[in-house]
Design an enzyme around this catalytic site. Structure first.
Site, PDB file in Angstrom:
ATOM      1  N   HIS A 122       0.880  -1.175   0.000  1.00  0.00           N
ATOM      2  CA  HIS A 122       0.000   0.000   0.000  1.00  0.00           C
ATOM      3  C   HIS A 122       0.920   1.228   0.000  1.00  0.00           C
ATOM      4  O   HIS A 122       2.023   1.171   0.562  1.00  0.00           O
ATOM      5  CB  HIS A 122      -0.834  -0.050   1.279  1.00  0.00           C
ATOM      6  CG  HIS A 122      -1.895   0.999   1.377  1.00  0.00           C
ATOM      7  ND1 HIS A 122      -1.604   2.312   1.677  1.00  0.00           N
ATOM      8  CD2 HIS A 122      -3.236   0.934   1.241  1.00  0.00           C
ATOM      9  CE1 HIS A 122      -2.732   3.006   1.714  1.00  0.00           C
ATOM     10  NE2 HIS A 122      -3.736   2.192   1.451  1.00  0.00           N
ATOM     11  N   ASP A 199       3.308  -4.562   7.711  1.00  0.00           N
ATOM     12  CA  ASP A 199       2.069  -3.797   7.584  1.00  0.00           C
ATOM     13  C   ASP A 199       0.925  -4.809   7.649  1.00  0.00           C
ATOM     14  O   ASP A 199       0.674  -5.532   6.683  1.00  0.00           O
ATOM     15  CB  ASP A 199       2.067  -3.035   6.251  1.00  0.00           C
ATOM     16  CG  ASP A 199       0.730  -2.363   5.988  1.00  0.00           C
ATOM     17  OD1 ASP A 199      -0.160  -2.425   6.862  1.00  0.00           O
ATOM     18  OD2 ASP A 199       0.575  -1.780   4.892  1.00  0.00           O
ATOM     19  N   GLN A 202      -4.306  -5.248   6.427  1.00  0.00           N
ATOM     20  CA  GLN A 202      -5.302  -6.110   5.774  1.00  0.00           C
ATOM     21  C   GLN A 202      -5.388  -7.495   6.386  1.00  0.00           C
ATOM     22  O   GLN A 202      -6.196  -8.309   5.954  1.00  0.00           O
ATOM     23  CB  GLN A 202      -4.986  -6.229   4.271  1.00  0.00           C
ATOM     24  CG  GLN A 202      -5.276  -4.986   3.477  1.00  0.00           C
ATOM     25  CD  GLN A 202      -6.735  -4.557   3.540  1.00  0.00           C
ATOM     26  OE1 GLN A 202      -7.631  -5.356   3.821  1.00  0.00           O
ATOM     27  NE2 GLN A 202      -6.984  -3.288   3.292  1.00  0.00           N
ATOM     28  N   LYS A 225     -10.314  -1.157  10.238  1.00  0.00           N
ATOM     29  CA  LYS A 225     -10.428  -2.375   9.425  1.00  0.00           C
ATOM     30  C   LYS A 225     -10.803  -3.585  10.276  1.00  0.00           C
ATOM     31  O   LYS A 225     -10.983  -4.683   9.766  1.00  0.00           O
ATOM     32  CB  LYS A 225      -9.127  -2.630   8.672  1.00  0.00           C
ATOM     33  CG  LYS A 225      -8.821  -1.515   7.649  1.00  0.00           C
ATOM     34  CD  LYS A 225      -7.737  -1.892   6.698  1.00  0.00           C
ATOM     35  CE  LYS A 225      -7.136  -0.703   5.979  1.00  0.00           C
ATOM     36  NZ  LYS A 225      -8.047  -0.051   5.027  1.00  0.00           N
ATOM     37  N   CYS A 363      -4.538   2.649  -3.771  1.00  0.00           N
ATOM     38  CA  CYS A 363      -3.260   3.074  -3.171  1.00  0.00           C
ATOM     39  C   CYS A 363      -2.183   2.012  -3.356  1.00  0.00           C
ATOM     40  O   CYS A 363      -1.392   1.753  -2.442  1.00  0.00           O
ATOM     41  CB  CYS A 363      -3.421   3.406  -1.681  1.00  0.00           C
ATOM     42  SG  CYS A 363      -4.635   4.682  -1.394  1.00  0.00           S
TER      43      CYS A 363
END
Lengths: 413, 138
Positions: A122, A199, A202, A225, A363
């Site tokens: 991202h 990261d 997600q 999220k 993104c």
């Protein structure tokens, strides 16, 4: 699977909404998951009975706010199995977590050092490191992906050098849903003497993040999220590293002693949390973590994987639909395009049918460039979605394919 | 010849008579089919409208005080809107185009799904057409 997902929608009043006269089918959970009542209630209790600044005043409300926010930090420590609550820094989301870390790294990076990310990041885990390298004279490198949309691990191995200070990679791709072999990435990086940041934005809802078991040095995720409020998130950092890294932001709350000539800083996590934090948001985020834990991350994963498999089957059966990326291990999101139709056209028409999906570059422009695409339509079911909603998506797409046939035949996309 | 205002009223009436919002978009897609393709040599950087999320090209001619433009986009719904604009403006006097006060984007549900950047983008398209007409008028 022991959790009964048939009643879970009752926790999400917004899912009863009508959009354009149709029942809302919300399939944009990778962007923002809806908030359960339990999160709203936790935020309301905070606002109604404790609202005051934290770590500041010696009065009842301030003490009460402080202890609730610190209890929330403990909840999040347990959520990711950090060793200490001092390793849990509240941020406004994964983007701020990663930007803050990159800014702190500016003080320890030297010209000729290298930062390794991947092409599938991202922008939030790409641009901060790219910019850090630009102004420190370090080299910025990105591991490529294979045709199927998986990380090229051979390339990753070959791109690690003695100057690689940090490897920062997504746990799950927000464009393709590719689940990266993060254990292998951590092992390779550590063998190379490099630090690792993951990261996890997600991954969090359907993957148990255990920072000790993964052995990562840093991890970032966003609250919204996993059903938390927007503007919340966490940066996890190994305590000994947080103690060494300089803070990125300065001001109130993060200092120990300020003098004319110098300043000493508070211990982590406060060293990285200047200004009044998003107190209500942080408390809401902990409520979201408790909600996810109560349903069970393993059960959520099973449910969401089943929904994603069904979505993949249904969309693969539509002749004009091209699924983007074919990773062996996919989680959370499915990207696709309709032949000779712009992703914006598809998402706009689905919206007319009450179906919310995401369209555009998500993104993740470096990954789209690598795949030769301008954008995709992205579907991301959450555990509260139903198989019937996926049927509605497929039926909607069939309608779109039918009504656009003539136009698509003349469109040279 | 119908004025821009009369043409626009007719379009708004036709469009709003399509009750279902999905069918309204399907209608825009049908209109996109009527837009003649813009020759590749006219898809220049100068003809791109900046600020649009969708790529939009405009080739504007004002010979003899008569306004004409050709256009294209990579999205069909925007192409449908461009077709409407061509129907409204093409063949009209530049002075009429420059001073027209269009209302079809406000009086229909066309913009409902567009995020604000795309709404602004369509505004830039109309502004560029009217600015070119205004420049030709002087």
């Amino acid at each position: 699977m022991s959790t009964d997902f048939s009643t879970v929608r009752e926790d999400f009043p917004i899912l009863r909404m009508k959009v354009n006269g149709k029942s809302l089918v919300y399939l944009d959970n990778a962007a923002t998951m809806q908030m359960p009542r339990q999160v709203m209630e936790a935020a309301e209790v905070q606002q109604l009975s404790r609202h005051a600044n934290v770590h500041r005043g010696i009065h009842y409300l301030s003490e009460s706010s402080t202890s609730e926010m610190e209890r929330s930090r403990d909840t999040l420590r347990d959520f990711i199995n950090a060793r200490s609550s001092a390793e849990v820094i509240f941020t406004s989301g994964a983007s701020q977590s990663l930007n803050m870390l990159a800014q702190s790294f500016a003080a320890i990076i030297e010209p000729g050092d290298e930062i390794l990310v991947t092409v599938m990041e991202h922008h939030s885990n790409f641009v901060p490191w790219q910019q850090l390298c630009l102004y420190t004279g370090a080299a910025f490198k990105a591991v490529p992906v294979t045709e199927n949309g998986e990380l090229d691990m051979e390339e990753l191995r070959s791109m690690l050098t003695p100057r690689t200070r940090l490897v920062s990679a997504a746990y799950v791709s927000n464009l393709l849903g590719t689940v990266n072999p993060v254990r292998e990435i951590v092992r390779l990086a550590h063998e190379n003497g490099s630090l690792v940041c993951l990261d996890c934005a997600q991954a969090m809802r359907h993957t148990k993040l255990d920072v000790q078991e993964l052995d990562c040095d840093f991890a970032a995720f966003s609250g919204h999220k996993i059903g938390g409020p927007t503007g919340t998130g966490v940066l996890y950092g190994r305590l000994e590293l947080l103690e060494k890294l300089p803070p990125a932001y300065f001001g109130g709350g993060m200092v120990e002693r300020v003098r004319l000539e110098d300043t000493t800083f508070a211990a982590p996590p406060l060293k990285f949390e200047t200004g009044t934090p998003n107190i209500t948001g942080n408390i809401g985020l902990a409520a979201a973590a408790r909600y996810i834990n109560a349903l069970g991350i393993e059960d959520i994963a099973e449910r969401e994987n089943a929904l994603l498999r069904r979505a993949t089957e249904l969309l693969s059966a539509l002749p004009e639909v091209e699924i983007v990326g074919h990773p062996q291990n996919r989680s959370g999101v499915l990207s696709f395009n309709v032949r000779c139709l712009h992703c914006f056209d598809v998402a706009s028409m689905l919206d007319r049918l009450g179906i919310a999906v995401r369209s555009g570059h998500h993104c993740a422009q470096p990954l789209l460039d690598a795949m030769g695409l301008d954008g995709t339509v992205r579907v991301s079911p959450a555990f509260y979605n139903t198989f019937e909603e996926l049927d509605e998506l497929a039926e909607g797409l069939e309608r779109i394919i039918k009504v656009t046939k003539g136009a698509r035949d003349g469109n040279h996309l | 010849m119908e004025t821009i205002y009369e043409r626009e009223r007719r379009f708004i009436k036709d469009f709003n008579e399509i009750g279902d919002s999905f069918d309204q978009y399907a209608y825009l897609i049908e209109l996109s089919c009527l837009l003649p393709p813009l020759p590749e040599e006219l898809k220049t950087d100068e003809n791109v409208v900046s600020g649009c999320q969708s790529t939009v090209w405009l080739d504007i001619r004002t010979d003899g005080g008569i306004f004409r433009f050709s256009s294209d986009s990579n999205t069909l719904i925007i192409k449908g809107v461009l077709y409407i604009l061509q129907e409204l403006f093409n063949g009209q006097a530049v002075s009429e185009v420059a001073t027209a006060n269009l209302s079809f984007l406000r009086e229909t549900a066309i913009m409902d799904t567009f995020e604000s950047s795309r709404q602004k983008g369509l505004g830039y398209v109309i502004a560029r057409l009217q600015a070119a007409a205004g420049a030709a008028k002087q």
